[in-house]
Motif scaffolding. Structure first.
Motif, PDB file in Angstrom:
ATOM      1  N   ALA A 227       0.826  -1.202   0.000  1.00  0.00           N
ATOM      2  CA  ALA A 227       0.000   0.000   0.000  1.00  0.00           C
ATOM      3  C   ALA A 227       0.865   1.260   0.000  1.00  0.00           C
ATOM      4  O   ALA A 227       0.592   2.220  -0.731  1.00  0.00           O
ATOM      5  N   ALA A 228       1.906   1.269   0.815  1.00  0.00           N
ATOM      6  CA  ALA A 228       2.823   2.416   0.853  1.00  0.00           C
ATOM      7  C   ALA A 228       3.521   2.595  -0.489  1.00  0.00           C
ATOM      8  O   ALA A 228       3.661   3.716  -0.992  1.00  0.00           O
ATOM      9  N   PHE A 229       3.942   1.498  -1.086  1.00  0.00           N
ATOM     10  CA  PHE A 229       4.612   1.532  -2.387  1.00  0.00           C
ATOM     11  C   PHE A 229       3.673   2.098  -3.446  1.00  0.00           C
ATOM     12  O   PHE A 229       4.053   2.944  -4.257  1.00  0.00           O
ATOM     13  N   ASP A 230       2.426   1.624  -3.455  1.00  0.00           N
ATOM     14  CA  ASP A 230       1.454   2.077  -4.445  1.00  0.00           C
ATOM     15  C   ASP A 230       1.132   3.557  -4.311  1.00  0.00           C
ATOM     16  O   ASP A 230       0.749   4.203  -5.286  1.00  0.00           O
ATOM     17  N   HIS A 231       1.275   4.097  -3.100  1.00  0.00           N
ATOM     18  CA  HIS A 231       0.969   5.507  -2.877  1.00  0.00           C
ATOM     19  C   HIS A 231       2.195   6.414  -3.007  1.00  0.00           C
ATOM     20  O   HIS A 231       2.130   7.595  -2.684  1.00  0.00           O
ATOM     21  N   GLY A 232       3.304   5.859  -3.461  1.00  0.00           N
ATOM     22  CA  GLY A 232       4.462   6.690  -3.795  1.00  0.00           C
ATOM     23  C   GLY A 232       5.541   6.805  -2.756  1.00  0.00           C
ATOM     24  O   GLY A 232       6.548   7.489  -2.978  1.00  0.00           O
ATOM     25  N   ALA A 233       5.385   6.148  -1.601  1.00  0.00           N
ATOM     26  CA  ALA A 233       6.424   6.216  -0.577  1.00  0.00           C
ATOM     27  C   ALA A 233       7.649   5.404  -0.999  1.00  0.00           C
ATOM     28  O   ALA A 233       7.536   4.444  -1.768  1.00  0.00           O
ATOM     29  N   THR A 234       8.805   5.784  -0.500  1.00  0.00           N
ATOM     30  CA  THR A 234      10.007   4.979  -0.689  1.00  0.00           C
ATOM     31  C   THR A 234       9.929   3.802   0.273  1.00  0.00           C
ATOM     32  O   THR A 234       9.628   3.985   1.451  1.00  0.00           O
ATOM     33  N   THR A 235      10.193   2.599  -0.224  1.00  0.00           N
ATOM     34  CA  THR A 235      10.000   1.405   0.597  1.00  0.00           C
ATOM     35  C   THR A 235      11.305   0.637   0.786  1.00  0.00           C
ATOM     36  O   THR A 235      12.113   0.529  -0.130  1.00  0.00           O
ATOM     37  N   ILE A 236      11.461   0.105   1.991  1.00  0.00           N
ATOM     38  CA  ILE A 236      12.662  -0.642   2.377  1.00  0.00           C
ATOM     39  C   ILE A 236      12.228  -1.970   2.989  1.00  0.00           C
ATOM     40  O   ILE A 236      11.342  -2.006   3.840  1.00  0.00           O
ATOM     41  N   ALA A 237      12.856  -3.064   2.551  1.00  0.00           N
ATOM     42  CA  ALA A 237      12.572  -4.378   3.129  1.00  0.00           C
ATOM     43  C   ALA A 237      13.818  -4.896   3.829  1.00  0.00           C
ATOM     44  O   ALA A 237      14.907  -4.918   3.242  1.00  0.00           O
ATOM     45  N   VAL A 238      13.657  -5.297   5.086  1.00  0.00           N
ATOM     46  CA  VAL A 238      14.723  -5.954   5.841  1.00  0.00           C
ATOM     47  C   VAL A 238      14.290  -7.408   5.972  1.00  0.00           C
ATOM     48  O   VAL A 238      13.335  -7.721   6.686  1.00  0.00           O
ATOM     49  N   THR A 239      14.965  -8.305   5.261  1.00  0.00           N
ATOM     50  CA  THR A 239      14.490  -9.676   5.170  1.00  0.00           C
ATOM     51  C   THR A 239      15.627 -10.678   5.034  1.00  0.00           C
ATOM     52  O   THR A 239      16.700 -10.343   4.535  1.00  0.00           O
ATOM     53  N   GLY A 240      15.362 -11.894   5.476  1.00  0.00           N
ATOM     54  CA  GLY A 240      16.332 -12.969   5.317  1.00  0.00           C
ATOM     55  C   GLY A 240      16.164 -13.706   4.006  1.00  0.00           C
ATOM     56  O   GLY A 240      16.924 -14.622   3.712  1.00  0.00           O
ATOM     57  N   ARG A 241      15.170 -13.320   3.214  1.00  0.00           N
ATOM     58  CA  ARG A 241      14.900 -13.984   1.938  1.00  0.00           C
ATOM     59  C   ARG A 241      14.867 -12.940   0.819  1.00  0.00           C
ATOM     60  O   ARG A 241      13.822 -12.352   0.545  1.00  0.00           O
TER      61      ARG A 241
END
Length: 314
Positions: A227-241
């Motif tokens: 939802a944040a991505f679709d609304h134009g925010a910069t997105t960050i994922a912290v993930t082990g995969r």
């Protein structure tokens, strides 16, 4: 009923256009195997687990020899090497030789045994210490510094920051938000999935959303990030995969490592260590770049709480 989000901005999913990262350091090979194994075919898993378990022996093998030892094909060996981050088998073989040399010198300890129900407390402490140390080293070795720098830059200029996480990852999300708040940034952690989504749809360009999920498949974290991505925010994922679904909606991906999972040490326990290291790197990076305003804000928050940590007069 699961809500389906419609792309209002027509924003395409991130496409990797950055230069190919440098091959993993020898000491990070085992961590890379643990991270990538779930996404590999069974034949590729056999190759990966064999080279991680016996680097010295495999370093002496040709591509044909390793294929024969693992009961696979030369093409599978080469594909495995590339998936692990090496341009080809020759590069993987050099890394195996380096890892074998480190283990022989004691610089890179061999994998320790699992904690068992009969272990004395002294051995539990020793094994946990070694696992934690290795997890931190693996995470540091595999962390993409270009992605880290870009993530820090986005946080520094953010109007507002939302952080999403559930379960053990929610504790890490709260830690990041609390740290950023103390240096004057507007940051909030959302563990409730409904609250996370309703906040995410309010984000716009100039805002940042951070998703923390070890598996990369946690729906309650992916939905608000999308939802944040679709609304134009910069997105960050912290993930082990790094191949997890969450990365489809992430502008920047920060990969964590984990210690070996066992009956007494679940993934939620081991993943937290590497996630906290990434969170601390983000915080320090932001504090460095915003020092002129971060230092006074940190001092003010400390002063505001100081009386709560001092003995009260009776």
């Amino acid at each position: 009923m699961k809500e389906n989000f419609v792309r209002r901005t027509g924003r395409p999913r991130p496409v990797a256009v950055a230069p190919r990262p440098a091959p993993p350091e020898p000491g990070a090979l085992a961590a890379k195997v643990r991270t990538m194994a779930p996404s590999m075919t069974r034949s590729m898993q056999r190759v990966a687990e064999t080279v991680a378990g016996d680097p010295a022996g495999c370093a002496a093998l040709t591509v044909t020899g390793l294929a024969e030892r693992t009961g696979t094909s030369e093409a599978t060996v080469v594909r495995t090497a590339r998936l692990l981050g090496y341009p080809g088998y020759r590069d993987l073989r050099l890394a195996l030789a380096g890892l074998a040399a480190q283990q022989a010198s004691g610089a890179a300890p061999a994998v320790t045994a699992d904690i068992s129900v009969d272990d004395p407390m002294s051995e539990v402490v020793a094994k946990l210490t070694q696992d934690e140390r290795q997890t931190l080293a693996d995470t540091a070795g595999a962390l993409d510094l270009a992605q880290l720098e870009a993530s820090v830059g986005a946080l520094v200029s953010a109007r507002r920051i939302d952080v999403y996480g559930t379960g053990a990852s929610s504790l890490v999300a709260q830690d990041l938000a609390q740290k950023l708040l103390r240096i004057g940034l507007i940051a909030h952690a959302h563990a409730d999935p409904h609250l996370a989504v309703t906040n995410a749809v309010q984000l716009r360009t100039g805002d940042v959303a951070v998703a923390i999920t070890h598996s990369g498949r946690t729906v309650d974290v992916i939905e608000p990030l999308q939802a944040a991505f679709d609304h134009g925010a910069t997105t960050i994922a912290v993930t082990g995969r790094p191949d997890g679904e969450v990365t489809q909606y992430a502008d920047h991906v920060l990969t964590t490592s984990t210690a070996r999972e066992s009956e007494l040490r679940p993934a939620a326990m081991s993943s937290r260590t590497s996630q906290l290291l990434v969170v601390d790197c983000l915080f320090i990076g932001v504090a460095q770049r915003t020092y002129e305003r971060a230092a006074p804000a940190l001092h003010a928050s400390y002063e505001a709480l100081a009386h709560r940590h001092s003995p009260r007069e009776r």
